[in-house]
Design an enzyme around this catalytic site. Structure first.
Site, mmCIF file in Angstrom:
data_model
loop_
_atom_site.group_PDB
_atom_site.id
_atom_site.type_symbol
_atom_site.label_atom_id
_atom_site.label_comp_id
_atom_site.label_asym_id
_atom_site.label_seq_id
_atom_site.Cartn_x
_atom_site.Cartn_y
_atom_site.Cartn_z
ATOM 1 N N ASP A 9 -42.207 -13.470 15.837
ATOM 2 C CA ASP A 9 -42.074 -12.525 15.163
ATOM 3 C C ASP A 9 -43.449 -11.495 15.400
ATOM 4 O O ASP A 9 -44.148 -12.016 16.226
ATOM 5 C CB ASP A 9 -42.261 -13.231 13.515
ATOM 6 C CG ASP A 9 -42.413 -12.099 12.622
ATOM 7 O OD1 ASP A 9 -41.636 -10.986 12.568
ATOM 8 O OD2 ASP A 9 -43.443 -12.107 11.851
ATOM 9 N N ASP A 11 -44.942 -8.794 13.293
ATOM 10 C CA ASP A 11 -45.830 -8.506 11.925
ATOM 11 C C ASP A 11 -46.389 -9.562 11.357
ATOM 12 O O ASP A 11 -45.639 -10.535 10.647
ATOM 13 C CB ASP A 11 -45.102 -7.610 11.162
ATOM 14 C CG ASP A 11 -44.652 -6.026 11.664
ATOM 15 O OD1 ASP A 11 -45.520 -5.561 12.076
ATOM 16 O OD2 ASP A 11 -43.625 -5.675 11.046
ATOM 17 N N GLY A 46 -40.750 -9.993 6.996
ATOM 18 C CA GLY A 46 -39.507 -10.344 7.427
ATOM 19 C C GLY A 46 -38.289 -9.459 6.882
ATOM 20 O O GLY A 46 -37.239 -9.449 7.621
ATOM 21 N N ARG A 49 -37.114 -2.698 5.764
ATOM 22 C CA ARG A 49 -37.659 -1.468 5.187
ATOM 23 C C ARG A 49 -36.986 -1.001 3.635
ATOM 24 O O ARG A 49 -37.406 -1.312 2.798
ATOM 25 C CB ARG A 49 -37.838 -0.275 5.813
ATOM 26 C CG ARG A 49 -38.720 0.906 5.401
ATOM 27 C CD ARG A 49 -38.712 2.067 6.274
ATOM 28 N NE ARG A 49 -38.942 1.525 7.633
ATOM 29 C CZ ARG A 49 -38.854 2.633 8.549
ATOM 30 N NH1 ARG A 49 -38.313 3.664 8.553
ATOM 31 N NH2 ARG A 49 -39.239 2.105 10.008
ATOM 32 N N ASN A 118 -40.177 -0.136 13.963
ATOM 33 C CA ASN A 118 -41.609 0.333 14.802
ATOM 34 C C ASN A 118 -41.970 -0.759 15.915
ATOM 35 O O ASN A 118 -43.290 -0.368 16.180
ATOM 36 C CB ASN A 118 -42.575 0.518 13.638
ATOM 37 C CG ASN A 118 -42.417 1.738 12.586
ATOM 38 O OD1 ASN A 118 -42.128 2.851 13.201
ATOM 39 N ND2 ASN A 118 -42.426 1.313 11.328
HETATM 40 C C1 BG6 Z 1 -40.946 -6.877 9.225
HETATM 41 C C2 BG6 Z 1 -42.090 -6.859 8.242
HETATM 42 O O1 BG6 Z 1 -41.532 -7.222 10.431
HETATM 43 O O2 BG6 Z 1 -40.583 -5.782 9.502
HETATM 44 C C3 BG6 Z 1 -41.386 -6.421 6.901
HETATM 45 O O3 BG6 Z 1 -42.359 -8.439 7.926
HETATM 46 C C4 BG6 Z 1 -40.909 -4.957 7.029
HETATM 47 O O4 BG6 Z 1 -42.299 -6.594 5.929
HETATM 48 C C5 BG6 Z 1 -39.904 -5.039 8.376
HETATM 49 O O5 BG6 Z 1 -40.185 -4.554 6.013
HETATM 50 C C6 BG6 Z 1 -39.503 -3.670 8.643
HETATM 51 O O6 BG6 Z 1 -40.269 -2.880 9.158
HETATM 52 P P1 BG6 Z 1 -40.365 -1.122 9.484
HETATM 53 O O7 BG6 Z 1 -41.502 -0.977 10.653
HETATM 54 O O8 BG6 Z 1 -38.986 -1.091 10.185
HETATM 55 O O9 BG6 Z 1 -40.511 -0.417 8.353
HETATM 56 MG MG MG Z 2 -43.835 -11.472 9.990
#
Ligand code: BG6
Ligand code: MG
Length: 212
Positions: A9, A11, A46, A49, A118
């Site tokens: 993973d 983030d 996880g 969005r 992202n």
């Molecule tokens: C995950 C995070 O990796 O990505 C979540 O743990 C987040 O908290 C999800 O909502 C989506 O992320 P992004 O960057 O597409 O908004």
């Molecule tokens: Mg995570």
């Protein structure tokens, strides 16, 4: 167990972008007068969005249209991306980089399995743009964790069966996703205490003992 690959993973595991998610959601919630705290934030780990936004909106008594929800998610993402843009290679800890290098030197394939859209931008900021053998992220899935799709895709990209891959996670949703996909899991942070986790980690370098 001799694993052939490790799927990480992003983030909260490879980097601390979970704190930027919190800051951006907090600003969005404050601007709407919606209560938001670290405990609610932990439920967003996880999760995609838009699903994260729905969890935050549980504290809001106003009904919002789909367009209004999209505008709020876009506003949060804009603030989040501004924080990501300030990241540099220095935001990758030496413990994480040295552990990744060692796993790779020992012949393990390394992949990312992240719900984030992202993810590739974050990897670029950290100087890891072409580092991983495969990247499965929010741009190639239709269901986010606890559904196993993101990890199954990563294993497919690597051409390695889930039973030979270890998934590393900081989220309960991610540990559940690993289990649902037939993967062993290693949990760090709050995921270390999950009932379903196979290996509990105190620190990222614990992977050396777990995966090798
Ligand atoms: C995950 C995070 O990796 O990505 C979540 O743990 C987040 O908290 C999800 O909502 C989506 O992320 P992004 O960057 O597409 O908004
Ligand atoms: Mg995570």
């Amino acid at each position: 167990m001799n694993y052939k690959a490790v799927i990480f993973d992003l983030d909260g595991v490879i980097c601390s972008t979970d704190k930027y998610h919190y800051l951006a959601w907090k600003k969005m919630a404050d601007s709407m007068g919606i209560y938001f705290d670290e405990t609610i934030n932990n439920r967003l780990r996880g999760v995609s969005r838009m699903e994260s936004l729905e969890i935050i909106l549980e504290q809001c008594d106003k009904e919002l249209s789909q367009d209004e929800k999209q505008a709020l998610a876009d506003k949060k993402n804009k603030m989040y991306v501004e924080l990501l843009a300030q990241m540099t290679e220095k935001d990758l800890s030496s413990e994480v980089k040295e552990t990744l290098d060692m796993l790779r030197e020992k012949g393990l394939k390394l992949a990312i399995g992240s719900s984030s859209k992202n993810a590739k931008f974050i990897l670029e900021r950290l100087g890891l743009k072409d580092y991983f053998d495969a990247v499965s992220d929010g741009t190639n899935i239709s269901k986010s964790k606890p559904d196993p799709e993101v990890f199954l895709k990563a294993a497919e990209f690597l051409h390695i069966s889930p039973t030979e891959c270890l998934v590393v996670e900081d989220a309960k949703a991610g540990i559940d996703a690993a289990k649902a996909g037939g993967f062993d899991s290693a949990g760090i942070g709050e995921a270390a205490a999950c009932k379903e986790v196979i290996h509990s980690m105190h620190s990222f370098s614990d992977l050396i003992g777990i995966a090798l």
